[in-house]
Design an enzyme around this catalytic site. Structure first.
Site, PDB file in Angstrom:
ATOM      1  N   ARG A   6      80.201   0.666   1.856  1.00  0.00           N
ATOM      2  CA  ARG A   6      81.364   0.814   0.985  1.00  0.00           C
ATOM      3  C   ARG A   6      80.936   0.339  -0.627  1.00  0.00           C
ATOM      4  O   ARG A   6      81.961   0.409  -1.188  1.00  0.00           O
ATOM      5  CB  ARG A   6      82.508  -0.045   1.658  1.00  0.00           C
ATOM      6  CG  ARG A   6      83.144   0.679   2.806  1.00  0.00           C
ATOM      7  CD  ARG A   6      83.897  -0.236   3.636  1.00  0.00           C
ATOM      8  NE  ARG A   6      83.250  -1.309   4.306  1.00  0.00           N
ATOM      9  CZ  ARG A   6      83.771  -1.924   5.049  1.00  0.00           C
ATOM     10  NH1 ARG A   6      84.978  -1.982   5.738  1.00  0.00           N
ATOM     11  NH2 ARG A   6      83.059  -2.947   5.591  1.00  0.00           N
ATOM     12  N   ARG A  15      84.175   8.617   2.710  1.00  0.00           N
ATOM     13  CA  ARG A  15      84.868   8.131   3.802  1.00  0.00           C
ATOM     14  C   ARG A  15      86.382   8.429   3.549  1.00  0.00           C
ATOM     15  O   ARG A  15      87.152   8.531   4.339  1.00  0.00           O
ATOM     16  CB  ARG A  15      84.819   6.567   3.721  1.00  0.00           C
ATOM     17  CG  ARG A  15      83.477   6.359   4.364  1.00  0.00           C
ATOM     18  CD  ARG A  15      83.544   6.264   6.058  1.00  0.00           C
ATOM     19  NE  ARG A  15      84.208   4.841   6.535  1.00  0.00           N
ATOM     20  CZ  ARG A  15      85.339   4.850   6.733  1.00  0.00           C
ATOM     21  NH1 ARG A  15      86.292   5.820   6.890  1.00  0.00           N
ATOM     22  NH2 ARG A  15      85.791   3.491   7.201  1.00  0.00           N
ATOM     23  N   ASP A  50      75.297   3.148  13.986  1.00  0.00           N
ATOM     24  CA  ASP A  50      75.936   1.829  13.939  1.00  0.00           C
ATOM     25  C   ASP A  50      75.654   1.258  15.493  1.00  0.00           C
ATOM     26  O   ASP A  50      75.333   1.922  16.250  1.00  0.00           O
ATOM     27  CB  ASP A  50      77.508   1.571  14.128  1.00  0.00           C
ATOM     28  CG  ASP A  50      77.922   0.436  13.922  1.00  0.00           C
ATOM     29  OD1 ASP A  50      78.212  -0.227  12.665  1.00  0.00           O
ATOM     30  OD2 ASP A  50      78.230  -0.327  14.690  1.00  0.00           O
TER      31      ASP A  50
END
Ligand code: CP3
Length: 321
Positions: A6, A15, A50
């Site tokens: 981010r 995103r 992730d």
């Protein structure tokens, strides 16, 4: 460490259109995000995925909830639930990650090495049991201490998935793999050695036979470094709470070390961040086997220009000899 994310406007733009999980599940998007930070001059690419992706194929689906982080829909609290968890085959349940590895490797074309990764069993188990992030790991420790058989069954299942998953990533083309045991610092050395280390050892001893560097990372590990090293890994990743030279002396110079700038320094004035990056390099003393890195993940408020400045400073320091 997290390298994409981010703090990058390109990532935030993507995103707007896709969720984190959609990006992970679409190899072309995972490729795009993996490549985004390379413009800063990193020496390696880290696979965009992730550590929680394996929860779903194991039978414990989760979501990332805005403002809350990961949320497991039905946290694993009983033996009956553990019995139902699937020891899945990554070629089935995580095929999209392996596809992304192959795609990224062919795109990088030998120019930049690709690092794959997985969460380690304790860190994964903590999300499964707590259902999300935790301040004190109460439920995890309660299971560890009060239901040792259930704990061992859970750790065995997660460990086997992690072992297969890391192997599969290397077979798909990852040129190094990192095991993230981000939350082991919540354990005393005795509890780490009794309830966690045997499982990590089994994974790492196997993955180390594949001949690629294996990075073993944890945070708040100043009292665990020797036990962490003894569990395995060719590179030990350390956070910033311990000076790099002290950590390396304890681990031993026959191991490589990764670290260890405080990621928040990237939010300090750029000249301060650069000076502190040079200080980490000075403590490494030019020895072979130091991988400069942050001590933990980059935060969203990080100014991208400071990331670039630090990478340039590290490269310049290396060339000064
Ligand atoms: O390029 C890269 O950065 C690699 C991708 C990567 C991600 N997660 C993507 C991601 C890596 C290496 C991870 C590892 C990870 N994930 C760890 C281990 C490392 C560490 O930080 O200790 C852990 C504990 C997780 C679990 C996780 N994923 C958490 C706690 C969060 C934060 C949730 C929140 O809302 O802040 C995530 C989300 C996550 N994974 C992001 C990224 C880039 C945040 C960005 C987003 O929501 O788009």
């Amino acid at each position: 460490m997290r390298q994409a994310g981010r703090y990058m406007p390109e990532y935030r733009a993507l995103r707007e259109k896709y969720s984190l999980i959609e990006i992970c599940k679409t190899p072309e998007l995972a490729l795009e995000v993996t490549l985004q930070p390379l413009k800063f001059g990193f020496d390696a690419a880290i696979l965009f995925a992730d550590i929680l992706l394996l929860l779903e194929p194991m039978g414990a689906p989760f979501d990332f909830v805005k403002g809350q982080g990961p949320v497991v829909h039905e946290p694993i609290r009983t033996r009956a639930q553990i019995e139902k968890l699937r020891v899945c085959d990554p070629e089935e349940g995580l095929a999209y990650v392996l596809e992304a590895v192959r795609l990224i490797r062919s795109e990088l074309d030998g120019k930049t090495p690709l690092i794959g990764f997985s969460g380690a069993p304790f860190t994964i188990a903590s999300y499964l049991i707590e259902g999300g992030k935790s301040a004190n790991y109460r439920l995890t420790k309660q299971m560890m201490w009060s239901e040792p058989e259930a704990w061992q069954m859970l750790m065995r299942k997660v460990s086997e998935v992690v072992r297969r998953y890391l192997r599969a990533q290397v077979e798909a083309g990852a040129q190094a793999v990192q095991l993230f045991d981000s939350w082991i610092g919540s354990l005393s050395p005795a509890d780490y050695e009794a309830h966690v280390q045997p499982f990590v050892r089994e994974i790492l001893q196997d993955v180390m036979t594949l001949g690629v560097p294996v990075l073993h990372f944890g945070t708040i590990t100043s009292t665990l470094l020797e036990a962490q090293r003894d569990a395995g890994g060719t590179v030990i990743g350390v956070d910033w709470r311990i000076p790099l030279d002290q950590a390396w002396n304890r681990i031993g110079h026959d191991y490589a070390i990764q670290g260890n700038m405080d990621p928040l320094l990237l939010c300090a004035p750029p000249e301060v961040a650069v000076a502190r990056a040079r200080e980490v390099m000075r403590l490494a003393a030019g020895r072979p086997g130091h991988i400069f890195n942050l001590g933990h993940g980059i935060i969203p408020q990080t100014p991208p220009d400071t990331v670039k400045a630090v990478i340039e400073a590290v490269h310049a320091y290396t060339h000064e000899g």
